[in-house]
Scaffold this motif. Structure first.
Motif, PDB file in Angstrom:
ATOM      1  N   ILE A  72       0.845  -1.190   0.000  1.00  0.00           N
ATOM      2  CA  ILE A  72       0.000   0.000   0.000  1.00  0.00           C
ATOM      3  C   ILE A  72       0.884   1.245   0.000  1.00  0.00           C
ATOM      4  CG2 ILE A  72      -1.645   1.369   1.360  1.00  0.00           C
ATOM      5  CD1 ILE A  72      -2.988  -1.151   2.225  1.00  0.00           C
ATOM      6  N   TYR A  73       0.540   2.195  -0.854  1.00  0.00           N
ATOM      7  CA  TYR A  73       1.247   3.463  -0.962  1.00  0.00           C
ATOM      8  C   TYR A  73       0.250   4.603  -0.722  1.00  0.00           C
ATOM      9  CZ  TYR A  73       4.914   0.647  -3.078  1.00  0.00           C
ATOM     10  OH  TYR A  73       5.888  -0.312  -3.282  1.00  0.00           O
ATOM     11  N   ILE A  74       0.765   5.750  -0.335  1.00  0.00           N
ATOM     12  CA  ILE A  74      -0.114   6.911  -0.187  1.00  0.00           C
ATOM     13  C   ILE A  74       0.504   8.096  -0.919  1.00  0.00           C
ATOM     14  CG2 ILE A  74      -1.206   6.220   1.980  1.00  0.00           C
ATOM     15  CD1 ILE A  74       0.692   8.110   3.451  1.00  0.00           C
ATOM     16  N   ILE A  75      -0.376   8.982  -1.384  1.00  0.00           N
ATOM     17  CA  ILE A  75       0.040  10.218  -2.032  1.00  0.00           C
ATOM     18  C   ILE A  75      -0.362  11.368  -1.128  1.00  0.00           C
ATOM     19  CG2 ILE A  75      -0.262  11.689  -4.052  1.00  0.00           C
ATOM     20  CD1 ILE A  75      -0.958   9.097  -5.611  1.00  0.00           C
ATOM     21  N   GLU A  76       0.608  12.240  -0.806  1.00  0.00           N
ATOM     22  CA  GLU A  76       0.367  13.366   0.091  1.00  0.00           C
ATOM     23  C   GLU A  76       0.733  14.677  -0.586  1.00  0.00           C
ATOM     24  OE1 GLU A  76       2.306  13.243   3.822  1.00  0.00           O
ATOM     25  OE2 GLU A  76       1.186  11.519   4.585  1.00  0.00           O
ATOM     26  N   ALA A  77       0.015  15.721  -0.235  1.00  0.00           N
ATOM     27  CA  ALA A  77       0.390  17.083  -0.585  1.00  0.00           C
ATOM     28  C   ALA A  77       0.630  17.787   0.734  1.00  0.00           C
ATOM     29  CB  ALA A  77      -0.709  17.772  -1.378  1.00  0.00           C
ATOM     30  N   ASP A  78       1.886  18.159   0.978  1.00  0.00           N
ATOM     31  CA  ASP A  78       2.305  18.612   2.303  1.00  0.00           C
ATOM     32  C   ASP A  78       1.951  17.506   3.310  1.00  0.00           C
ATOM     33  OD1 ASP A  78       3.329  20.846   1.151  1.00  0.00           O
ATOM     34  OD2 ASP A  78       1.661  22.152   1.689  1.00  0.00           O
ATOM     35  N   SER A  79       1.106  17.760   4.272  1.00  0.00           N
ATOM     36  CA  SER A  79       0.776  16.717   5.255  1.00  0.00           C
ATOM     37  C   SER A  79      -0.614  16.129   5.045  1.00  0.00           C
ATOM     38  CB  SER A  79       0.870  17.294   6.683  1.00  0.00           C
ATOM     39  OG  SER A  79      -0.026  18.387   6.824  1.00  0.00           O
TER      40      SER A  79
END
Length: 464
Positions: A72-79
Protein backbone atom coordinates in the motif's frame (compact mmCIF):
# COMPACT_ATOMS: atom_id res chain seq x y z
CA UNK A 1 18.06 -18.85 -38.56
CA UNK A 2 20.38 -18.06 -35.65
CA UNK A 3 20.33 -14.37 -36.63
CA UNK A 4 16.52 -14.38 -36.77
CA UNK A 5 16.26 -15.92 -33.30
CA UNK A 6 18.70 -13.36 -31.95
CA UNK A 7 16.59 -10.54 -33.30
CA UNK A 8 13.43 -12.15 -31.89
CA UNK A 9 14.81 -12.53 -28.36
CA UNK A 10 16.36 -9.04 -28.46
CA UNK A 11 12.98 -7.59 -29.36
CA UNK A 12 11.34 -9.64 -26.60
CA UNK A 13 13.90 -8.41 -24.07
CA UNK A 14 13.39 -4.81 -25.22
CA UNK A 15 9.62 -5.20 -24.83
CA UNK A 16 10.01 -6.64 -21.32
CA UNK A 17 12.32 -3.79 -20.31
CA UNK A 18 9.91 -1.25 -21.73
CA UNK A 19 7.13 -2.75 -19.59
CA UNK A 20 9.15 -2.78 -16.36
CA UNK A 21 9.14 -0.04 -13.76
CA UNK A 22 6.21 2.18 -12.83
CA UNK A 23 4.63 5.49 -13.65
CA UNK A 24 2.28 7.52 -11.47
CA UNK A 25 0.67 10.60 -12.94
CA UNK A 26 -0.89 12.94 -10.39
CA UNK A 27 -3.30 15.63 -11.55
CA UNK A 28 -4.96 18.12 -9.22
CA UNK A 29 -7.69 20.69 -9.75
CA UNK A 30 -8.39 21.93 -6.25
CA UNK A 31 -5.29 21.15 -4.17
CA UNK A 32 -2.55 23.71 -3.53
CA UNK A 33 0.64 22.78 -1.68
CA UNK A 34 4.40 23.22 -1.65
CA UNK A 35 5.52 19.58 -1.81
CA UNK A 36 4.08 16.41 -3.26
CA UNK A 37 4.97 13.05 -1.70
CA UNK A 38 4.60 9.43 -2.69
CA UNK A 39 5.13 7.28 0.40
CA UNK A 40 5.66 3.56 0.83
CA UNK A 41 5.04 1.55 3.99
CA UNK A 42 8.28 0.78 5.83
CA UNK A 43 8.28 -2.56 7.66
CA UNK A 44 10.99 -1.59 10.18
CA UNK A 45 9.60 1.76 11.30
CA UNK A 46 5.96 0.66 10.90
CA UNK A 47 5.03 3.90 9.17
CA UNK A 48 4.85 5.45 5.73
CA UNK A 49 8.16 6.93 4.57
CA UNK A 50 9.06 9.06 1.58
CA UNK A 51 9.60 7.25 -1.70
CA UNK A 52 9.45 10.46 -3.72
CA UNK A 53 9.30 14.11 -2.67
CA UNK A 54 9.08 16.81 -5.31
CA UNK A 55 7.88 20.34 -5.85
CA UNK A 56 4.11 20.49 -6.14
CA UNK A 57 2.66 20.89 -9.59
CA UNK A 58 -0.90 20.44 -10.79
CA UNK A 59 0.14 17.80 -13.31
CA UNK A 60 3.20 15.71 -12.54
CA UNK A 61 4.55 12.33 -13.60
CA UNK A 62 6.67 10.19 -11.26
CA UNK A 63 8.37 7.16 -12.74
CA UNK A 64 11.19 4.70 -12.15
CA UNK A 65 12.67 1.72 -13.97
CA UNK A 66 12.29 -0.49 -10.88
CA UNK A 67 8.71 -1.72 -10.25
CA UNK A 68 6.96 -0.85 -7.01
CA UNK A 69 7.02 -3.58 -4.38
CA UNK A 70 3.47 -4.91 -3.88
CA UNK A 71 1.86 -3.17 -0.93
CA UNK A 72 0.00 0.00 0.00
CA UNK A 73 1.25 3.46 -0.96
CA UNK A 74 -0.11 6.91 -0.19
CA UNK A 75 0.04 10.22 -2.03
CA UNK A 76 0.37 13.37 0.09
CA UNK A 77 0.39 17.08 -0.59
CA UNK A 78 2.31 18.61 2.30
CA UNK A 79 0.78 16.72 5.26
CA UNK A 80 -2.61 16.00 3.65
CA UNK A 81 -3.26 12.46 2.39
CA UNK A 82 -4.77 12.75 -1.07
CA UNK A 83 -5.11 9.10 -2.03
CA UNK A 84 -4.25 5.52 -1.19
CA UNK A 85 -2.77 3.30 -3.88
CA UNK A 86 -2.85 -0.51 -3.78
CA UNK A 87 -0.21 -2.36 -5.78
CA UNK A 88 -0.83 -6.10 -6.15
CA UNK A 89 2.03 -7.16 -8.43
CA UNK A 90 4.97 -5.82 -10.42
CA UNK A 91 3.13 -5.64 -13.73
CA UNK A 92 1.14 -2.86 -15.42
CA UNK A 93 2.19 -0.27 -12.88
CA UNK A 94 0.91 2.76 -14.70
CA UNK A 95 -1.55 4.82 -12.68
CA UNK A 96 -3.22 8.18 -13.08
CA UNK A 97 -4.55 9.76 -9.90
CA UNK A 98 -6.77 12.80 -10.40
CA UNK A 99 -7.87 15.08 -7.57
CA UNK A 100 -11.18 16.41 -8.87
CA UNK A 101 -13.76 18.71 -7.33
CA UNK A 102 -16.09 15.77 -6.72
CA UNK A 103 -13.40 13.41 -5.35
CA UNK A 104 -10.43 11.27 -6.31
CA UNK A 105 -10.39 9.33 -9.58
CA UNK A 106 -7.85 6.57 -10.28
CA UNK A 107 -7.26 5.28 -13.79
CA UNK A 108 -5.18 2.33 -14.95
CA UNK A 109 -6.09 0.01 -12.06
CA UNK A 110 -9.36 -1.89 -11.70
CA UNK A 111 -8.25 -2.90 -8.22
CA UNK A 112 -7.92 0.70 -7.02
CA UNK A 113 -11.22 1.66 -8.62
CA UNK A 114 -12.78 -1.26 -6.72
CA UNK A 115 -11.02 -0.13 -3.53
CA UNK A 116 -12.55 3.33 -3.84
CA UNK A 117 -16.00 1.81 -4.27
CA UNK A 118 -15.36 -0.48 -1.30
CA UNK A 119 -14.32 2.39 0.99
CA UNK A 120 -17.37 4.41 -0.05
CA UNK A 121 -19.76 1.53 0.61
CA UNK A 122 -18.17 0.69 3.98
CA UNK A 123 -18.57 4.32 5.02
CA UNK A 124 -22.24 4.04 4.11
CA UNK A 125 -22.65 0.97 6.35
CA UNK A 126 -20.95 2.91 9.16
CA UNK A 127 -23.25 5.90 8.59
CA UNK A 128 -26.34 3.70 8.82
CA UNK A 129 -25.10 2.05 12.03
CA UNK A 130 -24.33 5.44 13.61
CA UNK A 131 -27.78 6.67 12.67
CA UNK A 132 -29.28 3.79 14.66
CA UNK A 133 -27.04 4.71 17.58
CA UNK A 134 -28.26 8.30 17.40
CA UNK A 135 -31.88 7.08 17.45
CA UNK A 136 -31.16 5.04 20.56
CA UNK A 137 -29.60 8.03 22.33
CA UNK A 138 -32.60 10.19 21.49
CA UNK A 139 -34.98 7.61 22.94
CA UNK A 140 -32.86 7.42 26.10
CA UNK A 141 -33.20 11.17 26.56
CA UNK A 142 -37.00 10.79 26.62
CA UNK A 143 -36.63 8.59 29.72
CA UNK A 144 -39.33 6.18 28.66
CA UNK A 145 -40.24 3.27 30.97
CA UNK A 146 -38.57 -0.03 30.13
CA UNK A 147 -41.75 -1.73 28.86
CA UNK A 148 -42.14 1.03 26.25
CA UNK A 149 -38.44 1.23 25.46
CA UNK A 150 -37.85 -2.50 24.92
CA UNK A 151 -39.78 -2.93 21.62
CA UNK A 152 -37.92 0.05 20.19
CA UNK A 153 -34.55 -1.38 21.30
CA UNK A 154 -35.45 -4.77 19.77
CA UNK A 155 -36.23 -3.09 16.44
CA UNK A 156 -32.94 -1.19 16.47
CA UNK A 157 -31.04 -4.39 17.26
CA UNK A 158 -32.68 -6.21 14.34
CA UNK A 159 -31.91 -3.33 12.00
CA UNK A 160 -28.30 -3.35 13.16
CA UNK A 161 -28.09 -7.09 12.49
CA UNK A 162 -29.40 -6.44 8.97
CA UNK A 163 -26.68 -3.83 8.38
CA UNK A 164 -23.95 -6.21 9.63
CA UNK A 165 -25.31 -9.01 7.46
CA UNK A 166 -25.40 -6.76 4.39
CA UNK A 167 -21.87 -5.56 5.13
CA UNK A 168 -20.58 -9.12 5.50
CA UNK A 169 -22.24 -10.19 2.25
CA UNK A 170 -20.77 -7.17 0.46
CA UNK A 171 -17.28 -7.95 1.75
CA UNK A 172 -17.53 -11.58 0.61
CA UNK A 173 -18.71 -10.38 -2.81
CA UNK A 174 -15.76 -7.99 -3.11
CA UNK A 175 -13.30 -10.73 -2.11
CA UNK A 176 -14.69 -13.05 -4.80
CA UNK A 177 -14.70 -10.35 -7.48
CA UNK A 178 -11.10 -9.32 -6.70
CA UNK A 179 -9.70 -12.78 -6.00
CA UNK A 180 -5.90 -12.89 -5.88
CA UNK A 181 -5.51 -9.14 -5.42
CA UNK A 182 -4.10 -7.29 -2.43
CA UNK A 183 -7.50 -5.67 -2.02
CA UNK A 184 -9.10 -9.10 -1.50
CA UNK A 185 -6.57 -9.91 1.23
CA UNK A 186 -7.05 -6.52 2.92
CA UNK A 187 -10.81 -7.10 3.02
CA UNK A 188 -10.40 -10.69 4.15
CA UNK A 189 -8.15 -9.58 7.02
CA UNK A 190 -10.88 -7.22 8.27
CA UNK A 191 -13.78 -9.69 8.35
CA UNK A 192 -15.58 -9.83 11.69
CA UNK A 193 -15.03 -12.78 14.00
CA UNK A 194 -18.19 -14.74 14.89
CA UNK A 195 -20.05 -12.91 17.65
CA UNK A 196 -19.73 -14.45 21.13
CA UNK A 197 -22.77 -15.98 22.84
CA UNK A 198 -24.69 -13.41 24.85
CA UNK A 199 -23.78 -15.03 28.17
CA UNK A 200 -20.06 -14.45 27.47
CA UNK A 201 -20.58 -10.72 28.00
CA UNK A 202 -21.06 -11.48 31.70
CA UNK A 203 -17.74 -13.35 31.90
CA UNK A 204 -14.63 -11.33 31.09
CA UNK A 205 -12.38 -14.36 30.57
CA UNK A 206 -14.81 -16.10 28.23
CA UNK A 207 -15.42 -12.89 26.28
CA UNK A 208 -11.77 -12.05 25.62
CA UNK A 209 -10.86 -15.71 25.06
CA UNK A 210 -13.53 -15.86 22.36
CA UNK A 211 -12.49 -12.57 20.75
CA UNK A 212 -8.78 -13.40 20.74
CA UNK A 213 -9.33 -17.03 19.82
CA UNK A 214 -11.31 -16.15 16.68
CA UNK A 215 -9.48 -12.95 15.79
CA UNK A 216 -7.50 -14.50 12.92
CA UNK A 217 -10.10 -17.02 11.72
CA UNK A 218 -10.26 -15.58 8.20
CA UNK A 219 -6.83 -13.98 8.02
CA UNK A 220 -4.90 -14.66 4.77
CA UNK A 221 -1.55 -15.69 6.27
CA UNK A 222 -0.33 -16.85 2.88
CA UNK A 223 -0.36 -13.31 1.43
CA UNK A 224 3.07 -11.86 2.14
CA UNK A 225 2.12 -8.58 0.45
CA UNK A 226 0.40 -7.56 3.68
CA UNK A 227 3.85 -7.14 5.23
CA UNK A 228 4.11 -3.91 3.23
CA UNK A 229 0.90 -2.46 4.59
CA UNK A 230 -0.27 -0.98 7.90
CA UNK A 231 -3.13 -3.50 7.86
CA UNK A 232 -0.99 -6.34 9.23
CA UNK A 233 0.47 -4.42 12.15
CA UNK A 234 -2.87 -2.86 13.08
CA UNK A 235 -4.22 -6.41 13.28
CA UNK A 236 -1.29 -7.51 15.47
CA UNK A 237 -1.85 -4.55 17.79
CA UNK A 238 -5.55 -5.30 18.24
CA UNK A 239 -4.79 -8.96 18.91
CA UNK A 240 -2.19 -8.08 21.54
CA UNK A 241 -4.68 -5.75 23.25
CA UNK A 242 -7.08 -8.67 23.64
CA UNK A 243 -4.32 -10.96 24.94
CA UNK A 244 -3.43 -8.27 27.53
CA UNK A 245 -6.81 -8.95 29.14
CA UNK A 246 -6.08 -12.63 29.80
CA UNK A 247 -4.01 -14.49 32.36
CA UNK A 248 -1.23 -16.70 30.94
CA UNK A 249 -3.20 -19.93 31.38
CA UNK A 250 -5.81 -18.61 28.92
CA UNK A 251 -3.52 -16.50 26.72
CA UNK A 252 -0.82 -19.08 25.98
CA UNK A 253 -2.96 -21.66 24.08
CA UNK A 254 -4.50 -18.89 21.96
CA UNK A 255 -1.15 -17.31 21.06
CA UNK A 256 0.36 -20.72 20.29
CA UNK A 257 -2.50 -21.55 17.93
CA UNK A 258 -2.19 -18.24 16.08
CA UNK A 259 1.59 -18.64 15.77
CA UNK A 260 1.08 -22.15 14.41
CA UNK A 261 -1.50 -20.93 11.87
CA UNK A 262 0.85 -18.19 10.69
CA UNK A 263 3.56 -20.73 9.85
CA UNK A 264 1.91 -21.19 6.47
CA UNK A 265 4.19 -18.27 5.53
CA UNK A 266 7.53 -18.09 7.32
CA UNK A 267 7.92 -14.32 6.91
CA UNK A 268 4.44 -13.69 8.31
CA UNK A 269 5.24 -15.93 11.28
CA UNK A 270 8.47 -14.02 11.97
CA UNK A 271 6.64 -10.68 11.70
CA UNK A 272 3.98 -11.83 14.18
CA UNK A 273 6.57 -13.29 16.56
CA UNK A 274 8.68 -10.13 16.49
CA UNK A 275 5.66 -7.97 17.25
CA UNK A 276 4.45 -10.14 20.13
CA UNK A 277 8.00 -10.38 21.46
CA UNK A 278 8.17 -6.59 21.79
CA UNK A 279 4.86 -6.59 23.67
CA UNK A 280 5.30 -9.64 25.93
CA UNK A 281 9.05 -10.30 26.01
CA UNK A 282 10.69 -6.89 26.24
CA UNK A 283 11.70 -5.48 29.61
CA UNK A 284 10.64 -2.09 28.26
CA UNK A 285 7.05 -3.25 27.84
CA UNK A 286 4.56 -2.85 30.72
CA UNK A 287 2.82 -5.98 29.37
CA UNK A 288 5.85 -8.27 29.71
CA UNK A 289 4.64 -11.79 30.50
CA UNK A 290 7.38 -14.30 31.15
CA UNK A 291 5.26 -17.45 30.97
CA UNK A 292 3.86 -16.40 27.61
CA UNK A 293 7.30 -15.40 26.37
CA UNK A 294 8.78 -18.76 27.40
CA UNK A 295 6.06 -20.53 25.40
CA UNK A 296 6.82 -18.30 22.41
CA UNK A 297 10.57 -18.97 22.65
CA UNK A 298 10.02 -22.71 22.79
CA UNK A 299 7.84 -22.41 19.70
CA UNK A 300 10.22 -20.42 17.52
CA UNK A 301 13.15 -22.68 18.43
CA UNK A 302 11.30 -25.51 16.65
CA UNK A 303 11.20 -23.51 13.41
CA UNK A 304 13.21 -25.35 10.71
CA UNK A 305 16.35 -23.59 9.46
CA UNK A 306 16.10 -20.77 12.01
CA UNK A 307 18.85 -18.21 11.41
CA UNK A 308 21.86 -18.85 13.64
CA UNK A 309 21.81 -15.37 15.19
CA UNK A 310 18.16 -15.76 16.14
CA UNK A 311 18.66 -19.29 17.44
CA UNK A 312 21.59 -18.33 19.67
CA UNK A 313 19.74 -15.30 21.02
CA UNK A 314 16.53 -17.21 21.73
CA UNK A 315 18.40 -20.07 23.40
CA UNK A 316 20.19 -17.56 25.63
CA UNK A 317 16.90 -15.78 26.41
CA UNK A 318 15.13 -19.02 27.20
CA UNK A 319 17.89 -20.26 29.52
CA UNK A 320 17.91 -16.97 31.42
CA UNK A 321 14.20 -16.27 31.57
CA UNK A 322 13.41 -19.84 32.67
CA UNK A 323 15.15 -19.16 35.99
CA UNK A 324 13.07 -17.99 38.93
CA UNK A 325 9.81 -17.45 37.10
CA UNK A 326 6.44 -17.77 38.83
CA UNK A 327 5.77 -21.22 40.28
CA UNK A 328 9.42 -22.34 40.40
CA UNK A 329 11.81 -22.63 43.34
CA UNK A 330 13.98 -19.53 43.68
CA UNK A 331 17.72 -20.17 43.36
CA UNK A 332 19.65 -19.89 46.63
CA UNK A 333 22.60 -17.53 47.02
CA UNK A 334 24.96 -16.23 49.72
CA UNK A 335 24.46 -12.87 51.42
CA UNK A 336 26.12 -10.68 54.00
CA UNK A 337 23.70 -8.89 56.32
CA UNK A 338 24.05 -5.41 57.77
CA UNK A 339 24.98 -6.86 61.20
CA UNK A 340 27.96 -8.71 59.70
CA UNK A 341 26.39 -12.20 59.62
CA UNK A 342 26.74 -14.31 56.49
CA UNK A 343 23.76 -16.42 55.54
CA UNK A 344 21.75 -17.56 52.53
CA UNK A 345 18.45 -16.69 50.94
CA UNK A 346 17.01 -20.04 52.03
CA UNK A 347 17.89 -19.31 55.67
CA UNK A 348 15.66 -16.23 55.73
CA UNK A 349 12.25 -16.93 57.22
CA UNK A 350 9.02 -15.09 56.52
CA UNK A 351 5.52 -15.83 55.29
CA UNK A 352 6.27 -13.55 52.35
CA UNK A 353 9.74 -12.46 51.19
CA UNK A 354 10.01 -9.43 48.93
CA UNK A 355 13.44 -9.39 47.28
CA UNK A 356 14.44 -5.91 46.13
CA UNK A 357 17.41 -6.21 43.74
CA UNK A 358 19.03 -2.80 43.50
CA UNK A 359 22.05 -0.53 43.24
CA UNK A 360 22.11 1.92 46.19
CA UNK A 361 22.73 4.95 43.96
CA UNK A 362 20.52 4.01 41.01
CA UNK A 363 18.09 6.97 40.64
CA UNK A 364 15.14 4.70 39.85
CA UNK A 365 16.02 2.49 42.84
CA UNK A 366 16.16 5.53 45.13
CA UNK A 367 12.86 6.84 43.77
CA UNK A 368 11.08 3.52 44.28
CA UNK A 369 12.50 3.09 47.81
CA UNK A 370 11.10 6.51 48.71
CA UNK A 371 7.73 5.60 47.25
CA UNK A 372 7.61 2.23 49.02
CA UNK A 373 8.67 3.83 52.32
CA UNK A 374 5.27 5.53 52.47
CA UNK A 375 3.11 2.57 51.41
CA UNK A 376 0.73 1.92 54.28
CA UNK A 377 -0.11 -1.67 53.31
CA UNK A 378 3.59 -2.48 52.97
CA UNK A 379 4.52 -1.02 56.34
CA UNK A 380 1.61 -2.76 58.05
CA UNK A 381 2.64 -6.12 56.58
CA UNK A 382 6.23 -5.62 57.77
CA UNK A 383 5.04 -4.59 61.25
CA UNK A 384 2.83 -7.70 61.47
CA UNK A 385 5.84 -9.94 60.83
CA UNK A 386 4.23 -11.54 57.78
CA UNK A 387 6.48 -9.78 55.30
CA UNK A 388 10.20 -9.13 55.03
CA UNK A 389 11.54 -6.71 52.44
CA UNK A 390 15.16 -7.61 51.66
CA UNK A 391 17.32 -5.28 49.60
CA UNK A 392 20.01 -7.14 47.62
CA UNK A 393 23.12 -5.44 46.28
CA UNK A 394 24.93 -7.80 43.90
CA UNK A 395 27.96 -5.88 42.61
CA UNK A 396 31.49 -5.73 44.06
CA UNK A 397 31.74 -2.29 45.72
CA UNK A 398 31.53 -3.11 49.44
CA UNK A 399 32.27 0.49 50.48
CA UNK A 400 29.32 1.74 48.45
CA UNK A 401 27.03 -0.78 50.16
CA UNK A 402 28.28 0.06 53.66
CA UNK A 403 27.83 3.78 53.01
CA UNK A 404 24.26 3.03 51.95
CA UNK A 405 23.67 1.17 55.22
CA UNK A 406 24.81 4.21 57.22
CA UNK A 407 22.95 6.88 55.30
CA UNK A 408 19.89 5.66 53.40
CA UNK A 409 18.91 2.14 54.45
CA UNK A 410 15.33 1.99 55.74
CA UNK A 411 15.28 0.68 59.34
CA UNK A 412 12.30 -1.66 58.91
CA UNK A 413 13.80 -3.40 55.85
CA UNK A 414 16.49 -6.08 55.83
CA UNK A 415 19.61 -5.19 53.82
CA UNK A 416 22.02 -7.65 52.21
CA UNK A 417 24.98 -7.94 49.86
CA UNK A 418 25.71 -10.89 47.57
CA UNK A 419 29.39 -10.67 48.48
CA UNK A 420 30.63 -13.44 46.16
CA UNK A 421 28.75 -11.91 43.17
CA UNK A 422 27.38 -15.33 42.14
CA UNK A 423 24.07 -13.72 41.20
CA UNK A 424 25.73 -12.05 38.22
CA UNK A 425 28.76 -14.25 37.59
CA UNK A 426 26.74 -17.47 37.53
CA UNK A 427 23.63 -15.77 36.13
CA UNK A 428 21.51 -17.11 38.95
CA UNK A 429 18.83 -14.48 38.30
CA UNK A 430 17.66 -12.68 35.18
CA UNK A 431 18.39 -9.12 36.28
CA UNK A 432 18.72 -6.84 33.28
CA UNK A 433 16.87 -3.90 34.74
CA UNK A 434 16.86 -2.53 38.26
CA UNK A 435 15.19 -2.20 40.56
CA UNK A 436 13.64 -5.64 40.28
CA UNK A 437 11.18 -7.02 42.81
CA UNK A 438 10.65 -10.76 43.19
CA UNK A 439 8.09 -12.09 45.68
CA UNK A 440 8.56 -15.50 47.36
CA UNK A 441 6.42 -17.56 49.68
CA UNK A 442 7.70 -19.22 52.86
CA UNK A 443 9.02 -22.19 50.85
CA UNK A 444 10.97 -19.89 48.50
CA UNK A 445 8.57 -20.53 45.62
CA UNK A 446 8.35 -17.53 43.30
CA UNK A 447 4.92 -15.94 43.54
CA UNK A 448 5.69 -13.01 41.26
CA UNK A 449 8.78 -12.07 39.29
CA UNK A 450 9.48 -8.48 38.29
CA UNK A 451 6.63 -7.00 40.29
CA UNK A 452 5.86 -3.53 38.98
CA UNK A 453 6.11 -0.70 41.54
CA UNK A 454 2.51 0.41 41.01
CA UNK A 455 1.32 -3.12 41.72
CA UNK A 456 3.12 -3.59 45.06
CA UNK A 457 0.24 -2.64 47.34
CA UNK A 458 -2.37 -4.42 45.22
CA UNK A 459 -0.30 -7.62 45.38
CA UNK A 460 0.15 -7.33 49.13
CA UNK A 461 -3.59 -6.98 49.65
CA UNK A 462 -4.09 -10.02 47.43
CA UNK A 463 -1.50 -12.12 49.29
CA UNK A 464 -2.16 -11.03 52.85
Amino acid sequence: MKYTLTLFFSALLFYACAQSGYQIRIKTETIKADTLFVKSYDVKSKKFTNLHALKFEQDVIIKDKTPLTPGIYIIEADSIILSELLVSDDKNQKFTVSMLKDGVKIEGSKENIANQAYIKQMMEFTRRAMALDDEFKLMQQKKMPNYMMQPFVDTLAKNLEIIYAERGAYQEKMIAENKGSLLASVIQSSLDAPPPPQEYYRDRVKLFSHLAGHFFDTFPWQDERLLNTPVLYKKFKEFAQQIFQLEPEFAIPIVMKVLNDSKINRNMYIALFDYLEREFGSYKSPYRDELLYIAMLNDILTLPDLEETRQLFYEYELALISKNHAGTQAIDFNILLANGDTTTLYALEAEILMLYFQHPDCPTCVELREKMKNMEALNNAIASGKLKVVTIYFEDNENLWRNYLKTRALPNWMHSWNYDQHITEKRLYDIRTIPMIIVLDKDKIVIKKDLLPNDVEAWLKKLL
